[in-house]
Design an enzyme around this catalytic site. Structure first.
Site, PDB file in Angstrom:
ATOM      1  N   CYS A   2      -0.949  -0.517  -2.253  1.00 34.33           N
ATOM      2  CA  CYS A   2      -0.954  -1.869  -2.785  1.00 34.33           C
ATOM      3  C   CYS A   2      -1.121  -2.843  -1.625  1.00 34.33           C
ATOM      4  O   CYS A   2      -0.890  -2.497  -0.472  1.00 34.33           O
ATOM      5  CB  CYS A   2       0.354  -2.163  -3.500  1.00 34.33           C
ATOM      6  SG  CYS A   2       0.735  -0.951  -4.756  1.00 34.33           S
ATOM      7  N   ARG A  27      -7.111  -2.443  -1.220  1.00 35.91           N
ATOM      8  CA  ARG A  27      -5.965  -1.529  -1.222  1.00 35.91           C
ATOM      9  C   ARG A  27      -5.516  -1.140  -2.635  1.00 35.91           C
ATOM     10  O   ARG A  27      -4.659  -0.258  -2.791  1.00 35.91           O
ATOM     11  CB  ARG A  27      -4.780  -2.173  -0.492  1.00 35.91           C
ATOM     12  CG  ARG A  27      -5.084  -2.555   0.941  1.00 35.91           C
ATOM     13  CD  ARG A  27      -3.881  -3.216   1.562  1.00 35.91           C
ATOM     14  NE  ARG A  27      -2.784  -2.301   1.685  1.00 35.91           N
ATOM     15  CZ  ARG A  27      -2.594  -1.481   2.694  1.00 35.91           C
ATOM     16  NH1 ARG A  27      -3.455  -1.471   3.690  1.00 35.91           N
ATOM     17  NH2 ARG A  27      -1.565  -0.674   2.734  1.00 35.91           N
ATOM     18  N   TRP A  74      -2.002  -0.832  -6.979  1.00 36.37           N
ATOM     19  CA  TRP A  74      -2.617   0.443  -7.330  1.00 36.37           C
ATOM     20  C   TRP A  74      -1.486   1.240  -7.959  1.00 36.37           C
ATOM     21  O   TRP A  74      -0.551   1.647  -7.281  1.00 36.37           O
ATOM     22  CB  TRP A  74      -3.154   1.131  -6.083  1.00 36.37           C
ATOM     23  CG  TRP A  74      -3.918   2.381  -6.369  1.00 36.37           C
ATOM     24  CD1 TRP A  74      -5.248   2.492  -6.672  1.00 36.37           C
ATOM     25  CD2 TRP A  74      -3.405   3.728  -6.369  1.00 36.37           C
ATOM     26  NE1 TRP A  74      -5.584   3.807  -6.869  1.00 36.37           N
ATOM     27  CE2 TRP A  74      -4.481   4.587  -6.685  1.00 36.37           C
ATOM     28  CE3 TRP A  74      -2.152   4.288  -6.124  1.00 36.37           C
ATOM     29  CZ2 TRP A  74      -4.333   5.971  -6.775  1.00 36.37           C
ATOM     30  CZ3 TRP A  74      -2.005   5.667  -6.218  1.00 36.37           C
ATOM     31  CH2 TRP A  74      -3.101   6.492  -6.537  1.00 36.37           C
ATOM     32  N   ASN A 100       5.050  -1.973  -1.795  1.00 37.17           N
ATOM     33  CA  ASN A 100       3.986  -0.988  -1.648  1.00 37.17           C
ATOM     34  C   ASN A 100       4.656   0.328  -1.290  1.00 37.17           C
ATOM     35  O   ASN A 100       5.445   0.371  -0.340  1.00 37.17           O
ATOM     36  CB  ASN A 100       3.043  -1.444  -0.514  1.00 37.17           C
ATOM     37  CG  ASN A 100       2.024  -0.375  -0.140  1.00 37.17           C
ATOM     38  OD1 ASN A 100       1.711   0.499  -0.939  1.00 37.17           O
ATOM     39  ND2 ASN A 100       1.520  -0.452   1.079  1.00 37.17           N
ATOM     40  N   GLY A 101       4.389   1.398  -2.043  1.00 32.52           N
ATOM     41  CA  GLY A 101       5.015   2.685  -1.738  1.00 32.52           C
ATOM     42  C   GLY A 101       5.670   3.272  -2.961  1.00 32.52           C
ATOM     43  O   GLY A 101       5.403   2.860  -4.093  1.00 32.52           O
ATOM     44  N   GLU A 487     -20.257  14.996   1.797  1.00 33.98           N
ATOM     45  CA  GLU A 487     -20.061  13.550   1.898  1.00 33.98           C
ATOM     46  C   GLU A 487     -21.035  12.809   0.964  1.00 33.98           C
ATOM     47  O   GLU A 487     -20.653  11.831   0.319  1.00 33.98           O
ATOM     48  CB  GLU A 487     -20.232  13.119   3.368  1.00 33.98           C
ATOM     49  CG  GLU A 487     -20.135  11.645   3.651  1.00 33.98           C
ATOM     50  CD  GLU A 487     -18.816  10.980   3.251  1.00 33.98           C
ATOM     51  OE1 GLU A 487     -17.855  11.677   2.889  1.00 33.98           O
ATOM     52  OE2 GLU A 487     -18.757   9.739   3.270  1.00 33.98           O
ATOM     53  N   LYS A 491     -19.833  10.327  -2.011  1.00 33.70           N
ATOM     54  CA  LYS A 491     -20.262   8.919  -2.122  1.00 33.70           C
ATOM     55  C   LYS A 491     -20.774   8.638  -3.528  1.00 33.70           C
ATOM     56  O   LYS A 491     -20.454   7.628  -4.122  1.00 33.70           O
ATOM     57  CB  LYS A 491     -21.394   8.591  -1.132  1.00 33.70           C
ATOM     58  CG  LYS A 491     -21.038   8.399   0.314  1.00 33.70           C
ATOM     59  CD  LYS A 491     -20.154   7.242   0.639  1.00 33.70           C
ATOM     60  CE  LYS A 491     -18.709   7.548   0.484  1.00 33.70           C
ATOM     61  NZ  LYS A 491     -17.922   8.069   1.501  1.00 33.70           N
ATOM     62  N   GLU A 494     -17.827   8.788  -6.204  1.00 31.21           N
ATOM     63  CA  GLU A 494     -16.772   7.772  -6.149  1.00 31.21           C
ATOM     64  C   GLU A 494     -17.245   6.383  -6.560  1.00 31.21           C
ATOM     65  O   GLU A 494     -16.464   5.614  -7.088  1.00 31.21           O
ATOM     66  CB  GLU A 494     -16.013   7.767  -4.818  1.00 31.21           C
ATOM     67  CG  GLU A 494     -16.784   7.390  -3.597  1.00 31.21           C
ATOM     68  CD  GLU A 494     -15.971   7.545  -2.298  1.00 31.21           C
ATOM     69  OE1 GLU A 494     -14.735   7.634  -2.338  1.00 31.21           O
ATOM     70  OE2 GLU A 494     -16.605   7.570  -1.229  1.00 31.21           O
ATOM     71  N   HIS A 510     -24.410  31.699  -5.797  1.00 27.05           N
ATOM     72  CA  HIS A 510     -23.171  32.322  -6.276  1.00 27.05           C
ATOM     73  C   HIS A 510     -22.505  31.489  -7.366  1.00 27.05           C
ATOM     74  O   HIS A 510     -21.298  31.587  -7.568  1.00 27.05           O
ATOM     75  CB  HIS A 510     -22.211  32.544  -5.106  1.00 27.05           C
ATOM     76  CG  HIS A 510     -22.772  33.466  -4.070  1.00 27.05           C
ATOM     77  ND1 HIS A 510     -23.005  34.796  -4.307  1.00 27.05           N
ATOM     78  CD2 HIS A 510     -23.193  33.232  -2.799  1.00 27.05           C
ATOM     79  CE1 HIS A 510     -23.530  35.357  -3.225  1.00 27.05           C
ATOM     80  NE2 HIS A 510     -23.667  34.416  -2.295  1.00 27.05           N
ATOM     81  N   LYS A 609      -8.380   2.158  -0.936  1.00 20.13           N
ATOM     82  CA  LYS A 609      -8.870   2.494   0.393  1.00 20.13           C
ATOM     83  C   LYS A 609      -7.805   3.155   1.258  1.00 20.13           C
ATOM     84  O   LYS A 609      -8.087   4.010   2.075  1.00 20.13           O
ATOM     85  CB  LYS A 609      -9.386   1.231   1.074  1.00 20.13           C
ATOM     86  CG  LYS A 609     -10.014   1.533   2.405  1.00 20.13           C
ATOM     87  CD  LYS A 609     -11.281   0.781   2.602  1.00 20.13           C
ATOM     88  CE  LYS A 609     -12.054   1.314   3.767  1.00 20.13           C
ATOM     89  NZ  LYS A 609     -12.896   2.465   3.420  1.00 20.13           N
TER      90      LYS A 609
HETATM   91  C1  G6P Z   1      -9.066   7.199   0.387  1.00 18.59           C
HETATM   92  C2  G6P Z   1     -10.340   6.443   0.625  1.00 18.59           C
HETATM   93  C3  G6P Z   1     -11.359   7.337   1.314  1.00 18.59           C
HETATM   94  C4  G6P Z   1     -10.770   7.907   2.594  1.00 18.59           C
HETATM   95  C5  G6P Z   1      -9.453   8.635   2.336  1.00 18.59           C
HETATM   96  C6  G6P Z   1      -8.740   8.972   3.639  1.00 18.59           C
HETATM   97  O1  G6P Z   1      -9.261   8.172  -0.575  1.00 18.59           O
HETATM   98  O2  G6P Z   1     -10.870   5.964  -0.596  1.00 18.59           O
HETATM   99  O3  G6P Z   1     -12.524   6.592   1.627  1.00 18.59           O
HETATM  100  O4  G6P Z   1     -11.687   8.784   3.177  1.00 18.59           O
HETATM  101  O5  G6P Z   1      -8.563   7.795   1.594  1.00 18.59           O
HETATM  102  O6  G6P Z   1      -8.379   7.784   4.270  1.00 18.59           O
HETATM  103  P1  G6P Z   1      -8.179   7.599   5.814  1.00 18.59           P
HETATM  104  O7  G6P Z   1      -7.826   6.150   5.971  1.00 18.59           O
HETATM  105  O8  G6P Z   1      -7.045   8.508   6.210  1.00 18.59           O
HETATM  106  O9  G6P Z   1      -9.438   7.961   6.504  1.00 18.59           O
END
Ligand code: G6P
Length: 614
Positions: A2, A27, A74, A100-101, A487, A491, A494, A510, A609
């Site tokens: 949050c 966040r 969040w 937050n937490g 990756e 992308k 998400e 497989h 994030k």
């Molecule tokens: C979240 C974000 C991702 C990120 C991951 C790890 O899921 O949406 O984009 O890769 O956390 O975050 P960090 O800050 O540890 O790289």
């Protein structure tokens, strides 16, 4: 997860809070709220939705007050709705709190408080906490600062909190454990507080990062006082922020994600600048130079990370094994921490995290630290919890990344890990100087090559238009390109909500091959290098089943061009550097698909994030 913001001073708090919440929305953005103190009462507004929905719902209501707190959520406990949105009031309505937490023992605290006559409106652990603080204040007669301290000594979990008492508009109390909080110190006891520095920088550059288990009292008359939960006095350490305001604004782009994709030539330059010298033929990483012994004696490297950072870790596995000849294991931090893993004092653990706040990665670090391993952090956010918890490390210097889908942070992480692997190889004497020189020169040319690839944007957009309505997508790559396939798939899923999977190209037969038909787009990284011929065979296998191939190829390639439905050319580079370049068109493709599908690329649904809960 949050976002938290607070203000105490002579200005109107509301505008500062709203602006701050918009900066922190990355966040979490399922609900938002603010509370100001005015004329001895709270002006409290909160609702489901984004900060702009909150503004709309407040409309022309009176929102004055020189002290206030704001929150963007969040959800963890209870669905996102108006009632569960923060701030939360205490039982008698005298206190208001944002959090937050996660308070892990909230259920037992709640049961105890209900027995004592408290009634609750929301499903949140946060509301329990503010009731608990009020209860302690009323039971003990302690002031708010002490009541918060006593309450937190009985709380299990993670938190960053800010709390106000409506009878004292001159004071704000804040505390943290495992969730970040930054205090901005203005003139004449004016204070700002936030989950990160972005809401603060336009008002003051002087900040204090609150440490774990510290409680701060911000007071218009008495200034800033900090104590620990065990009531030890701490002198506030005021630091100067280096962040630039432009870095956290969109700078003419439609979204932060697009801006951050285009920033990569610059951000990679910033990541490698000053860390290698083509003139002297040396890589200089202080975290290796100063701890040479630990790196030289390392019998194994363990990499812990989550999400995109985990993908950067997979690239690093190939780099360290190829360049430094050290065995590497790459672990999801969330699995590693609960698996009772074997960790030796001779292990080096590399923790990779953009935010530096990811709860699982932080916990994995603490566990490995207890077992005597040497912990090296690769973080983007300066002063973050992970950066502080590690023995040594290297910042990625990508600049603030606001788009929830990570782009420039990934390429910055890979660039730093590349230099790290070269540096370790150099210290261990396992890399010939001419090879080192060649790889450094190649790395140095990557930003230019990325600038070239960014020019394919319009072509990528056309491909995106063709596949935007797909329901599934497959991404394939081998060797260094396998993590890029993962990756690329991440992308797409998400931000566009299309189901996508990344696979090592050879593993396709497989299982995933069963999915291939004329509706399946298959993105293949098929650049010329060690596994080129093998990947060409995999492409043929897809074509034989009528799959659509979109291939990323080396400039001038003819063979794949004849087989594929679409190709995107990228400049030639050493295999080890392909991930940095081939990921760019995949980022652009996901971006365009998401925009065409009407998705919010910067704030995809359900994501956040900075994941500060496990
Ligand atoms: C979240 C974000 C991702 C990120 C991951 C790890 O899921 O949406 O984009 O890769 O956390 O975050 P960090 O800050 O540890 O790289």
């Amino acid at each position: 997860m949050c976002g938290i913001v607070g203000y105490l001073g002579d200005r109107q708090a509301y505008d500062i809070l709203i602006k701050g919440l918009k900066r922190l929305e990355y966040r979490g953005y399922d609900s938002a709220g603010v509370a100001m103190i005015d004329e001895g009462d709270f002006r409290l507004f909160k609702c489901k939705g984004k900060v702009s929905d909150l503004e709309d719902s407040i409309g022309s209501n009176i929102k004055t007050g020189n002290v206030g707190i704001g929150h963007t959520r969040w959800a963890t406990h209870g669905p996102p709705n108006d009632v569960n949105a923060h701030p939360h009031l205490s039982n008698d309505g005298s206190l208001v709190l944002i959090h937050n937490g996660i308070i892990e023992n909230y259920a037992s605290l709640k049961a105890e408080l209900i027995n004592r006559g408290h009634t609750f409106k929301s499903d949140t652990d946060t509301e329990v906490l503010v009731h608990f603080i009020e209860d302690i204040r009323d039971k003990t007669g302690a002031n708010l600062f002490d009541s918060v301290r006593i309450a937190l000594s009985e709380v299990i979990g993670a938190y960053a909190i800010v709390i106000l008492d409506k009878s004292n508009p001159n004071q704000m109390i804040a505390a943290r454990k495992s969730s970040p909080l930054v205090i901005g110190v203005g003139k004449d006891n004016e204070f700002f507080i936030a989950s990160d520095a972005t809401p603060i920088i336009e008002y003051t550059r002087n900040v204090v990062y609150l440490e774990d288990e510290e409680i701060a009292r911000l007071d218009r008359t008495d200034g800033l006082k900090i104590v620990t939960i065990s009531n030890q006095h701490k002198d506030p350490y005021v630091q100067e922020l280096e962040m630039k305001l432009e870095a956290i604004e969109k700078g003419g782009y439609d979204s932060f994600m697009l801006k951050e994709i285009h920033e990569q030539p610059r951000s990679i330059n910033d990541s490698i600048r000053g860390r290698m010298s083509l003139a002297t033929g040396a890589v200089r990483m202080s975290g290796v130079d100063e701890h040479e012994d630990r790196w030289n004696k390392a019998t194994r490297i363990l990499i812990v990370a989550c999400g995109t950072s985990w993908h950067a870790g997979l690239v690093a596995e190939y780099l360290f094994e190829e360049f430094a000849r050290i065995p590497v294991e790459v672990e999801y931090a969330s699995e590693f921490r609960y698996r009772n893993p074997v960790i030796y004092p001779t292990d080096v653990v590399i923790a990779i995290s953009q935010s530096g706040e990811t709860a699982d990665t932080l916990a994995a670090i603490e566990m490995a630290k207890d077992k005597g391993a040497f912990i090296f952090g690769v973080c983007n956010v300066v002063g973050s919890s992970i950066a502080r918890a590690t023995h040594s490390g290297a910042y990625t210097h990508a600049g603030p990344e606001i788009g929830v889908a990570s782009t420039k942070a990934f390429t910055a992480q890979v660039s730093v890990l590349y230099l790290l692997a070269l540096s370790v190889a150099m210290h261990r004497g396992v890399m010939k100087q001419d090879r080192l020189n060649r790889l450094m020169a190649e790395l140095n040319s990557v930003p230019e090559k990325i600038a070239e690839v960014l020019k394919t944007n319009e072509d990528v957009k056309k491909i995106a238009a063709i596949y935007k309505d797909s329901t599934n997508a497959l991404y394939l790559g081998r060797g260094y390109s396998f993590p890029v396939a993962l990756e690329g798939a991440l992308k797409l899923k998400e931000i566009s909500y299309i189901h996508a999977e990344g696979y090592p190209a050879a593993e396709m037969k497989h299982g995933p091959i069963a999915l291939i038909d004329e509706n399946m787009p298959v993105f293949v990284i098929a650049t010329q290098g060690a596994s080129y011929e093998k990947v060409v065979s995999n492409i043929q296998e897809v074509k034989a089943r009528k799959g659509n191939i979109i291939a990323i190829v080396t400039e001038g390639d003819k063979v794949v061009k004849d087989l594929a439905d679409h190709v995107i050319e990228i400049p030639k580079s050493d295999d080890s550097l392909v991930p940095l370049i081939s990921v760019i068109p995949l980022q652009l493709l996901s971006y365009h698909v998401a925009v065409m599908r009407g998705c919010n690329v910067d704030q995809p649904r359900n994501l956040a994030k900075s994941v500060t809960v496990e």
